[in-house]
Scaffold this motif. Structure first.
Motif, PDB file in Angstrom:
ATOM      1  N   TYR A 262      68.089  49.915  36.934  1.00  0.00           N
ATOM      2  CA  TYR A 262      69.252  49.927  37.819  1.00  0.00           C
ATOM      3  C   TYR A 262      69.209  48.787  38.824  1.00  0.00           C
ATOM      4  O   TYR A 262      68.154  48.290  39.184  1.00  0.00           O
ATOM      5  CB  TYR A 262      69.297  51.254  38.587  1.00  0.00           C
ATOM      6  CG  TYR A 262      69.701  52.423  37.724  1.00  0.00           C
ATOM      7  CD1 TYR A 262      70.999  52.906  37.743  1.00  0.00           C
ATOM      8  CD2 TYR A 262      68.775  53.046  36.889  1.00  0.00           C
ATOM      9  CE1 TYR A 262      71.373  53.981  36.956  1.00  0.00           C
ATOM     10  CE2 TYR A 262      69.147  54.123  36.099  1.00  0.00           C
ATOM     11  CZ  TYR A 262      70.446  54.586  36.141  1.00  0.00           C
ATOM     12  OH  TYR A 262      70.805  55.649  35.355  1.00  0.00           O
ATOM     13  N   SER A 263      70.404  48.436  39.306  1.00  0.00           N
ATOM     14  CA  SER A 263      70.532  47.432  40.345  1.00  0.00           C
ATOM     15  C   SER A 263      71.851  47.640  41.076  1.00  0.00           C
ATOM     16  O   SER A 263      72.679  48.461  40.678  1.00  0.00           O
ATOM     17  CB  SER A 263      70.489  46.024  39.731  1.00  0.00           C
ATOM     18  OG  SER A 263      70.414  45.049  40.759  1.00  0.00           O
ATOM     19  N   VAL A 264      72.053  46.875  42.143  1.00  0.00           N
ATOM     20  CA  VAL A 264      73.291  46.888  42.911  1.00  0.00           C
ATOM     21  C   VAL A 264      73.974  45.551  42.685  1.00  0.00           C
ATOM     22  O   VAL A 264      73.326  44.496  42.700  1.00  0.00           O
ATOM     23  CB  VAL A 264      72.992  47.094  44.420  1.00  0.00           C
ATOM     24  CG1 VAL A 264      74.266  47.023  45.238  1.00  0.00           C
ATOM     25  CG2 VAL A 264      72.282  48.417  44.641  1.00  0.00           C
ATOM     26  N   TRP A 265      75.290  45.588  42.458  1.00  0.00           N
ATOM     27  CA  TRP A 265      76.050  44.376  42.192  1.00  0.00           C
ATOM     28  C   TRP A 265      77.340  44.417  43.001  1.00  0.00           C
ATOM     29  O   TRP A 265      77.859  45.487  43.300  1.00  0.00           O
ATOM     30  CB  TRP A 265      76.355  44.273  40.695  1.00  0.00           C
ATOM     31  CG  TRP A 265      76.834  42.934  40.272  1.00  0.00           C
ATOM     32  CD1 TRP A 265      78.111  42.588  39.924  1.00  0.00           C
ATOM     33  CD2 TRP A 265      76.074  41.732  40.157  1.00  0.00           C
ATOM     34  NE1 TRP A 265      78.180  41.261  39.599  1.00  0.00           N
ATOM     35  CE2 TRP A 265      76.933  40.708  39.742  1.00  0.00           C
ATOM     36  CE3 TRP A 265      74.735  41.429  40.382  1.00  0.00           C
ATOM     37  CZ2 TRP A 265      76.507  39.407  39.536  1.00  0.00           C
ATOM     38  CZ3 TRP A 265      74.310  40.127  40.177  1.00  0.00           C
ATOM     39  CH2 TRP A 265      75.189  39.132  39.753  1.00  0.00           C
ATOM     40  N   TRP A 266      77.875  43.252  43.348  1.00  0.00           N
ATOM     41  CA  TRP A 266      79.134  43.172  44.091  1.00  0.00           C
ATOM     42  C   TRP A 266      80.260  43.713  43.215  1.00  0.00           C
ATOM     43  O   TRP A 266      80.406  43.336  42.049  1.00  0.00           O
ATOM     44  CB  TRP A 266      79.444  41.731  44.462  1.00  0.00           C
ATOM     45  CG  TRP A 266      78.428  41.112  45.348  1.00  0.00           C
ATOM     46  CD1 TRP A 266      78.341  41.251  46.703  1.00  0.00           C
ATOM     47  CD2 TRP A 266      77.355  40.254  44.966  1.00  0.00           C
ATOM     48  NE1 TRP A 266      77.275  40.531  47.186  1.00  0.00           N
ATOM     49  CE2 TRP A 266      76.645  39.903  46.125  1.00  0.00           C
ATOM     50  CE3 TRP A 266      76.907  39.750  43.752  1.00  0.00           C
ATOM     51  CZ2 TRP A 266      75.547  39.086  46.115  1.00  0.00           C
ATOM     52  CZ3 TRP A 266      75.813  38.939  43.732  1.00  0.00           C
ATOM     53  CH2 TRP A 266      75.142  38.614  44.902  1.00  0.00           C
ATOM     54  N   ALA A 267      81.088  44.584  43.768  1.00  0.00           N
ATOM     55  CA  ALA A 267      82.165  45.220  43.002  1.00  0.00           C
ATOM     56  C   ALA A 267      83.231  44.222  42.578  1.00  0.00           C
ATOM     57  O   ALA A 267      83.894  44.425  41.556  1.00  0.00           O
ATOM     58  CB  ALA A 267      82.795  46.346  43.814  1.00  0.00           C
ATOM     59  N   ASP A 268      83.391  43.144  43.319  1.00  0.00           N
ATOM     60  CA  ASP A 268      84.459  42.189  43.014  1.00  0.00           C
ATOM     61  C   ASP A 268      84.000  41.027  42.132  1.00  0.00           C
ATOM     62  O   ASP A 268      84.738  40.077  41.926  1.00  0.00           O
ATOM     63  CB  ASP A 268      85.077  41.645  44.307  1.00  0.00           C
ATOM     64  CG  ASP A 268      84.073  40.909  45.189  1.00  0.00           C
ATOM     65  OD1 ASP A 268      82.851  41.007  44.932  1.00  0.00           O
ATOM     66  OD2 ASP A 268      84.516  40.244  46.150  1.00  0.00           O
TER      67      ASP A 268
END
Length: 73
Positions: free
Chosen positions: A21-27
């Protein structure tokens, strides 16, 4: 209002084929090999979601290999 620009952005939780898992910019477009998990929110909310669902840090391929080795024993 926060001084941290990340506090004002929307992020999404993403994962790859190895179930990492990771976090990514929604846009932004997702990088190759990653897909959206379904959670969007603040950076902190996304990190909280990851801590809830990513309980086994081993890559999927390693987990499968270990299961096969255990079944063969």
């Amino acid at each position: 209002m926060s001084d941290n620009p990340a506090d004002e952005r929307t992020f999404k939780v993403v994962l790859n084929d190895e179930e990492q898992y990771s976090v990514w910019w929604a846009d932004r477009e997702l990088p190759a090999g990653w897909r959206a998990e379904g959670t969007e929110g603040t950076h902190e909310e996304c990190l909280e979601r990851i801590s809830e669902v990513w309980t086994d840090m081993r890559p999927l391929s390693l987990r499968r290999r270990m299961e096969q080795d255990a079944a063969a024993s």
